[in-house]
Design a protein around this motif. Structure first.
Motif, PDB file in Angstrom:
ATOM      1  N   LEU A 104      19.933  69.160  86.280  1.00 15.55           N
ATOM      2  CA  LEU A 104      19.759  70.541  86.751  1.00 15.55           C
ATOM      3  C   LEU A 104      19.785  70.627  88.280  1.00 15.55           C
ATOM      4  N   TYR A 105      19.129  69.680  88.956  1.00 11.33           N
ATOM      5  CA  TYR A 105      19.167  69.668  90.425  1.00 11.33           C
ATOM      6  C   TYR A 105      20.592  69.496  90.922  1.00 11.33           C
ATOM      7  N   GLN A 106      21.372  68.630  90.263  1.00 15.47           N
ATOM      8  CA  GLN A 106      22.751  68.421  90.680  1.00 15.47           C
ATOM      9  C   GLN A 106      23.577  69.691  90.476  1.00 15.47           C
ATOM     10  N   GLU A 107      23.341  70.414  89.399  1.00 15.16           N
ATOM     11  CA  GLU A 107      24.036  71.682  89.164  1.00 15.16           C
ATOM     12  C   GLU A 107      23.710  72.690  90.274  1.00 15.16           C
ATOM     13  N   ILE A 108      22.448  72.735  90.688  1.00 17.81           N
ATOM     14  CA  ILE A 108      22.047  73.636  91.779  1.00 17.81           C
ATOM     15  C   ILE A 108      22.756  73.250  93.069  1.00 17.81           C
ATOM     16  N   ILE A 109      22.778  71.961  93.374  1.00 11.19           N
ATOM     17  CA  ILE A 109      23.446  71.481  94.592  1.00 11.19           C
ATOM     18  C   ILE A 109      24.927  71.835  94.555  1.00 11.19           C
ATOM     19  N   ASP A 110      25.569  71.612  93.411  1.00  9.97           N
ATOM     20  CA  ASP A 110      26.994  71.929  93.280  1.00  9.97           C
ATOM     21  C   ASP A 110      27.250  73.423  93.458  1.00  9.97           C
ATOM     22  N   LYS A 111      26.394  74.245  92.888  1.00  8.40           N
ATOM     23  CA  LYS A 111      26.545  75.710  92.995  1.00  8.40           C
ATOM     24  C   LYS A 111      26.393  76.153  94.445  1.00  8.40           C
TER      25      LYS A 111
END
Length: 82
Positions: A67-74
């Motif tokens: 989830l943190y990686q998805e936030i960073i990517d977004k």
């Protein structure tokens, strides 16, 4: 507000009551003085101001990291569109 990202234990320093952890590609040495249970390589932990506060379940840690990686990517996508 404090945000604790799960960190994976990658090295033990038992003589110093410390471990080296990896947090999303960044490694650092932290104290395990406050933890009352032994740590092993590949355990996941939460850290606060340089101290391991508790050990967490691997599946929960991996889900949080995803989830943190998805936030960073977004955020990265939004910055590129500016």
């Amino acid at each position: 507000m404090c945000l604790s990202v799960p960190s994976k234990v990658v090295e033990l320093h038992q003589d110093q009551q410390a471990v080296t952890v990896e947090t999303m590609g960044v490694r650092r040495k932290v104290s395990s003085h406050l933890l009352n249970e032994p740590l092993q390589i590949d355990d996941y932990v939460l850290i606060h101001i340089g101290f391991v506060m508790n050990k967490i379940d691997k599946a929960d840690a991996e889900q949080s990291l995803k989830l943190y990686q998805e936030i960073i990517d977004k955020i990265g996508q939004q910055e590129q569109s500016l």
